[in-house]
Design a protein around this motif. Sequence first.
Motif, PDB file in Angstrom:
ATOM      1  N   UNK A 491       0.778  -2.057  -0.123  1.00 28.77           N
ATOM      2  CA  UNK A 491       0.018   0.045  -0.578  1.00 28.77           C
ATOM      3  C   UNK A 491       1.031   1.128  -0.038  1.00 28.77           C
ATOM      4  N   UNK A 492       1.921   1.348   0.780  1.00 27.83           N
ATOM      5  CA  UNK A 492       2.712   1.962   0.658  1.00 27.83           C
ATOM      6  C   UNK A 492       3.619   2.793  -0.968  1.00 27.83           C
ATOM      7  N   UNK A 493       3.928   1.632  -1.841  1.00 30.23           N
ATOM      8  CA  UNK A 493       4.919   1.340  -2.691  1.00 30.23           C
ATOM      9  C   UNK A 493       3.977   2.626  -3.461  1.00 30.23           C
ATOM     10  N   UNK A 498       3.877  -2.650 -11.970  1.00 31.72           N
ATOM     11  CA  UNK A 498       4.692  -4.626 -11.148  1.00 31.72           C
ATOM     12  C   UNK A 498       3.785  -4.073  -9.898  1.00 31.72           C
ATOM     13  N   UNK A 499       3.055  -2.605  -9.229  1.00 31.34           N
ATOM     14  CA  UNK A 499       2.039  -3.424  -8.043  1.00 31.34           C
ATOM     15  C   UNK A 499       0.858  -3.720  -8.628  1.00 31.34           C
ATOM     16  N   UNK A 504      -3.033  -8.584  -8.018  1.00 31.20           N
ATOM     17  CA  UNK A 504      -4.061  -9.046  -8.917  1.00 31.20           C
ATOM     18  C   UNK A 504      -4.250 -10.366  -7.485  1.00 31.20           C
ATOM     19  N   UNK A 505      -2.261 -11.027  -8.092  1.00 25.87           N
ATOM     20  CA  UNK A 505      -1.807 -12.434  -7.041  1.00 25.87           C
ATOM     21  C   UNK A 505      -2.145 -12.244  -5.708  1.00 25.87           C
TER      22      UNK A 505
END
Length: 688
Positions: A491-493, A498-499, A504-505
């Motif tokens: 959440x902090x990135x 890629x996020x 999703x994964x």
Amino acid sequence: MTAHDEPGVTGVRASLLRTAGFASLFLLMEFLSRVPFTHAGLYELWPPVGVVVMWFVAQRRSPVRWVDLAVLVTAIVGINLVASHTVATAAVCAVVAPLQAAVYVRLSARLRPQRLGAPGRARLRRPADLWPQLAAAIGAAVAGAVVGFPGLWMATGTLVWSQAMTVLISTAISMLICEALAQHIAAVLADLRARHGTLPAAWRYAMREVPSTRIGEYLAVVGCSAAAYSIMFTIPGISMVFPLLVLTVWAAVRLCTTYVLAFSAAVTLAASAATLCRSGPFATLGSAETEVLVAHVFAATSALIGLTLSLIREERATLTLELTAEKEQASRQAQLLNAIIDSTSDGMGLHDHEGRLVMHNPALVTLLGRVRPTGTLDPITFYGLHHVDGTPMPEQDLPWRRGAADGQTHVLDILVRNPDLPHDRILRCTAAPLVHPDGYMDRTVLLIHDVTAETRHLDALSGFAGVVAHDLLNPLTTIEGWTETADDALADIPEHPGLIAAHGGLVRVKRAAARMRGLVNDLLTYTTTRDATLTPAVVGLNQMVADVADARIDTAIAAGTPVPAFTADDLHPVHADPVLTRQLLDNLVSNAVKYTAAGVIPHITVTSTQVDGVVTVTIADNGIGIPVGQHDAVFDTFHRAHRGQAYSGTGLGLSICKLTVERHGGTITATDNPGGGTRFAFTLPAAA
């Protein structure tokens, strides 16, 4: 002439030969009946119309029937003219005889269709065959009288009613005896040819195989009859004739019908000849007309008595043979059935209405270890019967006792533990009542199958599933925890392509973990439901259904889905385990809410009925229903009726419901709801 025409020519030739034969026989009978008694006027010893009937029946399918009619008319006219009768009288006789034969043939074909056109197979075999033939003979005689009597009156100017009645009776009895005798002789000859090939061979067989006592009895009847009739009709002053009927009864109850017919013909000839010769008991009655009339009445009575008794005897003999054959067949079938039952590995027994074992096969003794002697000990103690969980079994719970009480089929697994068994056995007992055709039940069939290995295997699998499910909870909890941690860390990135993939994964991992947790919970519930000790108590279903409904309404409001509507009657209290009962209701209501079409507000109705200590609870919904043919399969473990559709589930919910109900001794069924959807009905013991 071609080869194709030969069969037709052969048929015509055979028909003409039969015509010549019957015409010769007719002329002989006319000669014998008229010449010795020319003083008797219209009296005849034996009316040749019987020969005419035989003639027309035999020639019924002749290709040249007109030849038979022409020959008959010519013979009748010629005989009457030779006998010095007028042309008018000859013409009346020429019309009456063919008319009588035609009426007889038509009535016989209508009253007994299988009789005509089947030579050798249409013989009289029972009294029911006699009456149509007698009716045809009387009808033909009456038809001849209706035409002949007025014609003779116009031709001669006189008509004596006693003579008319004599002709009527003698004509009817002549047609009856002659045609029946012809059919019997034809049948006997056909049967002998079929069995032995030729008549001489049949005669040799009869002489060799027929008991000498039977031949002696035939000769005795002939001798006694000849002596009795000679005495009665030759010695003056004897007026009794009823003792002669004893001879008729003797012949009828002991000898074949063919012989009885010939005997009746001989009696008629003897009585008529003696009376026309002014001899015998009938010759003292006054007028000649009365004497001949009474003689023919006696002959007709004797013939009917003899034929009736003989046919009754034949019918009884036929029925006895059929009954013996059926008895032998039933005995063979019973022996085969006993051999099959004795060879089966499943135990079979038969209990009477008092629960006594009255019949069993060897496998029953093997499975139970022993068989309780009649009238000794109770079956619970003697056999060592327990519920599968090891608790003692009350006698009223025995399947054959329950079947005798309600007339239904009951299936129950029973643990058997007694010293005669090497180890405990679990037997699946099926008790089915035997209902008598009159409607009452007096026996119960018991079928026993050994399910020890199967049950232990299932127990091992269930135990394994429970252990695995319990052990999976720890790693599953770890997976869910680290998934939440990873989600929080991401959440902090800052935003990055890629996020999005990482989020999703994690969502997929969370969904998979949720599905796995649901499966683990269901496995644990199934194991708990199977193994938990029942603690029955009085359960008020009204409050329990209200609590379950409130929980489902709150869940729907929180999830933003359509809020289900509930309708419940005043429900009967039950005597059951409260925890398992709540779980049962929650599973069924949850299914009703879940399997509802998109956009449709679920509507669930709960009702109950009570009959003889059993409460039936019905839960009806307006959902998507159960596919055809799967209403029983939905209760199987891991069965999903809507696999592949947008409805999640493990296939264990309804299995848990079934297990809960059966542990309380009840049943559960699923049917279509008439208004759409599904209707589940389960039974539980009623509260006292």
